[in-house]
Design an enzyme around this catalytic site. Sequence first.
Site, PDB file in Angstrom:
ATOM      1  N   GLY A 294      14.609  33.132  -8.152  1.00 38.41           N
ATOM      2  CA  GLY A 294      14.138  32.956  -6.638  1.00 38.41           C
ATOM      3  C   GLY A 294      14.062  31.663  -6.253  1.00 38.41           C
ATOM      4  O   GLY A 294      14.665  30.570  -6.863  1.00 38.41           O
ATOM      5  N   SER A 295      13.048  31.278  -5.636  1.00 38.13           N
ATOM      6  CA  SER A 295      12.819  29.919  -4.857  1.00 38.13           C
ATOM      7  C   SER A 295      12.679  28.923  -5.836  1.00 38.13           C
ATOM      8  O   SER A 295      12.794  27.691  -5.437  1.00 38.13           O
ATOM      9  CB  SER A 295      11.518  29.942  -4.005  1.00 38.13           C
ATOM     10  OG  SER A 295      11.581  30.889  -3.378  1.00 38.13           O
ATOM     11  N   THR A 296      12.210  29.242  -7.109  1.00 35.11           N
ATOM     12  CA  THR A 296      11.942  27.941  -8.209  1.00 35.11           C
ATOM     13  C   THR A 296      13.391  27.233  -8.222  1.00 35.11           C
ATOM     14  O   THR A 296      13.392  26.076  -8.539  1.00 35.11           O
ATOM     15  CB  THR A 296      11.877  28.691  -9.606  1.00 35.11           C
ATOM     16  OG1 THR A 296      10.637  29.805  -9.501  1.00 35.11           O
ATOM     17  CG2 THR A 296      11.210  27.502 -10.414  1.00 35.11           C
ATOM     18  N   PHE A 297      14.322  27.787  -7.902  1.00 33.55           N
ATOM     19  CA  PHE A 297      15.906  27.264  -7.940  1.00 33.55           C
ATOM     20  C   PHE A 297      15.975  26.226  -6.935  1.00 33.55           C
ATOM     21  O   PHE A 297      16.878  25.218  -6.948  1.00 33.55           O
ATOM     22  CB  PHE A 297      16.921  28.373  -7.750  1.00 33.55           C
ATOM     23  CG  PHE A 297      17.794  28.510  -8.956  1.00 33.55           C
ATOM     24  CD1 PHE A 297      17.185  29.131 -10.350  1.00 33.55           C
ATOM     25  CD2 PHE A 297      18.969  28.044  -9.082  1.00 33.55           C
ATOM     26  CE1 PHE A 297      17.738  29.069 -11.276  1.00 33.55           C
ATOM     27  CE2 PHE A 297      19.537  28.278 -10.359  1.00 33.55           C
ATOM     28  CZ  PHE A 297      19.172  28.775 -11.418  1.00 33.55           C
ATOM     29  N   LYS A 298      15.009  26.305  -5.746  1.00 34.29           N
ATOM     30  CA  LYS A 298      14.977  25.527  -4.706  1.00 34.29           C
ATOM     31  C   LYS A 298      14.861  23.792  -5.328  1.00 34.29           C
ATOM     32  O   LYS A 298      15.187  22.877  -4.530  1.00 34.29           O
ATOM     33  CB  LYS A 298      14.014  25.673  -3.635  1.00 34.29           C
ATOM     34  CG  LYS A 298      14.684  27.104  -2.693  1.00 34.29           C
ATOM     35  CD  LYS A 298      13.564  27.443  -1.705  1.00 34.29           C
ATOM     36  CE  LYS A 298      14.397  28.621  -1.147  1.00 34.29           C
ATOM     37  NZ  LYS A 298      13.241  29.599  -0.670  1.00 34.29           N
TER      38      LYS A 298
END
Lengths: 580, 150
Positions: A294-298
Amino acid sequence: MTQPHRPSVHIPEGFETDQSIGTSSAVFLDGRQFRALEVRRKRLFIVGFGFACAYLLMAFQLFNLTVMSQDEKAAPVRYVASDDQVYRRDIVDRNGQLVATNLMLTTLYADGREILDPGEAARALLKVFPSLDFEILQTKLNSPRAYIVLKHGLSPRQHASVHALGIPGFHFREQPRRIYPKGALVSHVVGFVGSENNGLIGLEKSMNADLLGSERRAPVELSLDLRIQYIVRDELIKSMQTFKAKAASGIVMDVNTGEILSIVSLPDFDPNDIDGASDNALFNRATLGVYEMGSTFKAFNTAMALDSGTIGIEDQFDATKPYKVANRTISDLHPENRWLSVSEVFMVSSNIGSARIAHQIGANAQEEFLGRLGLFDRPQIELPEIGRPLLPIKWGPTETATVSYGHGISVSPLSITTALAALVNGGMKIEPTLLLDRIDEDYEPEQVVTEETSRQMRRLMRQVVVQGTGGKADVPGYSVGGKTGTAEKAIGGSYNRKALITSFAAIFPAENPKYLVLAVLDEPKGIKSTHGFRAAGWNAAPTAGAIIERSAPVLGVRPNAEVSPFAMAEEYAAKLASGE
Amino acid sequence: MVRILALFSLMIVALFFGSGVFKSDTRKAKQELADVNRAILVEEEKIRVLKAEWAHRTEPETLRRLANAHLGLTTVRIEQIASIEDVPYLGMNLYDEEFEATPVNYAGTLRRKPSALAAVEASAKELAEQHAALEPIEYVMAGPGRRAQR
C-alpha cells in the site's frame, strides 16, 4: 673352560684310558666311543640352537613391546572422551548473549530383545514419566528392535529413577542436543535443527555447513540485539491483542550498515519444542511473506519524482476528482478534491496524485527506478526463507498507476525495509545482514538516489508524522519520521475491504536517520479507541512509535533538548516566576 | 669373545628393563593426561550448562516479570534522560545568597569551576548530617513472590 696349548691325546679303539693323561688334555676318541660322543654333541647343538632361537624370539618380542609398541588397541584410554561427536557452534547476539548452544542430554532407549515383559516395563516407566501413554509404550516395547527411543532429554534425577527401576533392556545414551535458551524470542531468525543435528529452518539451515565442525570454534555473532528484539516482539504482541490482528511482523534495521537489530514474525514458536508449532507459526512473515504494502510505496514514488529532476517538490498535480486509467477509477480514501503539491500528495497519501506523478515519469522510468532500489530481487540475507516479489506481468498504464501507491506489486517486509533505508540514509543501497561485523572492504555502496532527494524524503517523512497520517507514531523528544501503508488483501482475485495489511515504516532521528523501524499488522480490527478505524495510522503507527520510545534509550539515541529534565525545570521555573 | 657377549647381553637386559620402566611411566602419565582431559571436558560441559541456564534465566520476559514483582521498576521515560551537557550554565554564583543548593546547580557550577568543590563538599557534609539525624528506614528482603516491604 678350555685352555690354550693343551697336549692332545689320541686314544685308539679298545685302549684303556690311563689315569696319567689327566683331564687337562683334549681327548680324541675313535670307534664306538667317538660316535657316541658325536651323537651327544649333535643333540646338544640342536637343543642349544632351539634355546637360542627361543631367547632371540623373546628378546625381539621384549624389544617390540617395550620400545616399538604403538598399538592403539593396547593403549589404556582414549584421550578425549567425546572425539567422535560433531560440534555445532554456539550463536550469540551482538552483545554476546547466548542464543543457541549444545548440551549433553540423556536419551532413554530400550533394546527390544532384552525386554522380558513389555507390559511390566511400560508400567514401571510410567511411574517415572506419568505423561507417557501406556498403550503406545507397550506397543513400542513389544518390537524386537535393538534401539527403541523412549524419551529424550532426561534430567539427572529421571536418569537415576529409571536406573533404579532395575528393568533389563533399558539403556541410556548421552547425545549433544541443540538448546535455545531464549525460547521463542529469536524463533524464525535462528531456526532449529532436526534430530540429525542439521538445521531445518532459519540461520541453522542456511549456515549449517559453517556451524558444523569437528572441533569447538568461536560462536557465530549475530547483528541482532536481543533487547531490541524483545521490545519489538513485546510491542507487536500487545498490538496484535489490542487490534485483534491475525499476525504481525517487525524489523529494526541500521540504515547505514544494513545490520538487522531485530526481526520478528508473529505468531512464532519455541524452537525447543517444535512439535507443537503449526505451519502458520513457522512461516516467517518478515522475510518469506510478500504483501501489497500500500501507501508505504508512495515513498518510492515520491523519491522517483524528486530524483528524476523533472518534478520539483512544489509541483502541483490535479487531485480534484477520481482519476480514470483504462477501465479503472483511482480514488482517495480521504479526498482533498483540489490540486496537491508533491509533498502534499505524500503527506495526505493521495492515490490520485501518486498515479498522476507516476504517469508523468513514465512506466519505463518507474520500472527502472524500483529495480534500482532492489525491489524486484530477493533481498540478499543469510536466511533460507526469502520471499520472491510478485511483480505485474506487463507494465501498462494501469500497473504504473497502481504500483505508484503500492498495489499490484507484492514484496516482503524485509525488501521494503532495505529499499527504504537506501532512500533515507543518503541514497546508498545497502545489503541487509544478520551477522555482526560482516567485513567486505571491496563493497562500494551504489548511490541509488541523490543526497538531495534523500534529504527531502527525510523531511517529508517527518512531516507525515507532524501533520499527516502518521501522527500516532510521534514520540516527543525523538523526531520520528515515517509513512503509513494500508492495503486491502487480495483474496480470491478481488480486494477485500475488511481484510487489511497495515504497516508503518518509521525512521529516527528524522534529520539524520540511524534506524528504521517497520511494523506490519495483518488484519487489524477497528476498536473503540480507534473509533472503528482500521487504517495504518491507527494501529501500525502507534506500534512503531511504542517500539521507538522503548528502544531509543537502549540504542543510545539521545532525545532532543526540549524534553530534558532541565528544560522542563526551566519551563516550570518560568511558570513560577510569572505567578501561574 | 664370551665376555664381550656376556657384557652385551647384560646391557641389553638392562636396556629392556629400563625401557620397560619408562614405558610404564609413560603409560601412567598418559593415563593421568586422559583423566585430566576428561575432567576438563566434564568441567566444560558444566560451564556450558551454567551458561545456558544463565541465558535462560536472563530471558527478557522473565526479567521483566521478576522486576515487576520485586522491584517495581517501570520503563524509562524520555524526560528522565539527560546528560551533563544539558546542565545549564549558572556561572560562579555559589556564594550568592540566592543560590539554590540543588544537585543540578552544583553540577552546572562544578563543571566550570573545580575550585567550587570545597563549598560543595561542605554543603554535602551538612546534608549528610541532616540525613543521619533522620529516622533510619528498615528494609526487609523480599521473599519469593512477595514485594519488598518497607
